[in-house]
Design an enzyme around this catalytic site. Sequence first.
Site, PDB file in Angstrom:
ATOM      1  N   LYS A   1     -25.827  29.578  21.539  1.00 15.13           N
ATOM      2  CA  LYS A   1     -25.321  28.290  22.050  1.00 15.13           C
ATOM      3  C   LYS A   1     -24.882  27.375  20.899  1.00 15.13           C
ATOM      4  O   LYS A   1     -25.258  27.578  19.759  1.00 15.13           O
ATOM      5  CB  LYS A   1     -26.396  27.582  22.888  1.00 15.13           C
ATOM      6  CG  LYS A   1     -26.954  28.429  24.014  1.00 15.13           C
ATOM      7  CD  LYS A   1     -25.912  28.892  25.013  1.00 15.13           C
ATOM      8  CE  LYS A   1     -26.547  29.665  26.155  1.00 15.13           C
ATOM      9  NZ  LYS A   1     -25.604  30.439  26.947  1.00 15.13           N
TER      10      LYS A   1
HETATM   11  C1  LIG Z   1     -24.771  29.559  32.813  1.00 13.96           C
HETATM   12  C2  LIG Z   1     -26.122  29.923  32.261  1.00 13.96           C
HETATM   13  N1  LIG Z   1     -27.222  29.439  32.864  1.00 13.96           N
HETATM   14  C3  LIG Z   1     -28.455  29.722  32.413  1.00 13.96           C
HETATM   15  C4  LIG Z   1     -28.640  30.510  31.296  1.00 13.96           C
HETATM   16  C5  LIG Z   1     -30.033  30.831  30.852  1.00 13.96           C
HETATM   17  O1  LIG Z   1     -30.337  30.252  29.616  1.00 13.96           O
HETATM   18  P1  LIG Z   1     -31.655  30.671  28.824  1.00 13.96           P
HETATM   19  O2  LIG Z   1     -31.346  31.951  28.101  1.00 13.96           O
HETATM   20  O3  LIG Z   1     -31.895  29.535  27.862  1.00 13.96           O
HETATM   21  O4  LIG Z   1     -32.723  30.818  29.810  1.00 13.96           O
HETATM   22  C6  LIG Z   1     -27.544  31.016  30.614  1.00 13.96           C
HETATM   23  C7  LIG Z   1     -27.742  31.852  29.432  1.00 13.96           C
HETATM   24  O5  LIG Z   1     -26.878  32.157  28.672  1.00 13.96           O
HETATM   25  C8  LIG Z   1     -26.247  30.729  31.117  1.00 13.96           C
HETATM   26  O6  LIG Z   1     -25.167  31.242  30.540  1.00 13.96           O
END
Ligand SMILES: Cc1ncc(COP(=O)(O)O)c(C=O)c1O
Length: 384
Positions: A185
């Site tokens: 990110k």
């Molecule tokens: C659109 C979206 N929502 C949620 C997530 C989940 O994030 P995390 O890996 O921090 O749980 C991601 C992960 O890339 C994502 O792309």
Amino acid sequence: MVHMQVPFYRHSLAPENSKYVAKVLETPFLTSGPISKEVEAQLSEYFGVKHAKLVNSWTNGAVATLLALDIGPGDEVIVPAMTFIATANVVELVGAKPIFVDCDPDTLLITPELIKAAITKKTKAVIPVHMYGQMCDIKAIKEILPKDQKISIIEDCAHTFEAKFRGERPGKHSDVSIFSFYATKNVTCGEGGAIVTNDSNLFERIIQAILHGMSAGAADRFKAGQYKHWGMDHLGTKANLPDLLACFLPGQIESIDARLYLREELAQRYEKALKDSKILFPSINSEAIHSRHLFPIYVGIEVRDQALLKLGEKQIGATVNYRSVTSMNFYKNKYELSREKFEVSETWGEGTLTIPLFESMKEEEQEYVIDILINEISPMIGKS
Ligand SMILES: Cc1ncc(COP(=O)(O)O)c(C=O)c1O
């Protein structure tokens, strides 16, 4: 053109950042403590919201948020079909039902009209996703929600930190916004995330929900040198971010707006170079500031897998963001979903791939990627 290796992503955290870890080791708090509190204050100020809480992932933060909103069995939550599976998985994890909706064919964002058509008496929340870094129109979504039914808006900001829509950042019109600080990110600490909200009652519940449901966190149990009993009134999970990871965030948050032009320039160079090719990409609203997290392209269903092989052969890192969640066996079988209802998401998901875009990408790396796209991938399109 010289052959080279271009990774999908290269992070910008230098070994010098280990000094922040050393600073944490000087304090008694390895887990959430004073550094996390500092970052939370920084986040509140950045987003102009009353409250911010760091969490160990978007996913765990979202589960805690749904628990705090008392969403569970019998409830429905509207989610886009075009997103990463985590957006829907969190709804399943609390026992509620995800109601999938398709997306706008140009921007690939969920729209107020699509949401409106999916609302039932059981709808408790909607999770709009700011796909690839472009924000949905949250104000317009709020306006179409029924006035006589509480439907919470939970912004999925996993792809954005620094984006704006009509000059406004996430968090302004929703009940709660959740960010991800996962390894790729724009702001990252490897794994992590944050929840921001203006709703003080909800925030109290979220604080408990990210710490097992306990009524007081580790740092607060010893306030004024005296042990304080804690209780548990609601179910929670474990989602707090330790200071050992939070310490990587302040510098990145401070510089994120100033660094946005680096990814914007790279993205615009791709757009200019691909403009006259057969390769397509999502359009951007003229009132949006895009955070340029990902650069997905559309090469078509017949060509996509071949194109991935070709890019692999040329040592260019490429991924797929995303195949429609409605095409995943778990959801397709459980809810007997049919492709036709999610035509835009399913078609995009079968023909898209994402090319490298990261802040430290060198000009010659991008030129190499562009050369392969124009001379090897674009000519494949429309042939079979
Ligand atoms: C659109 C979206 N929502 C949620 C997530 C989940 O994030 P995390 O890996 O921090 O749980 C991601 C992960 O890339 C994502 O792309």
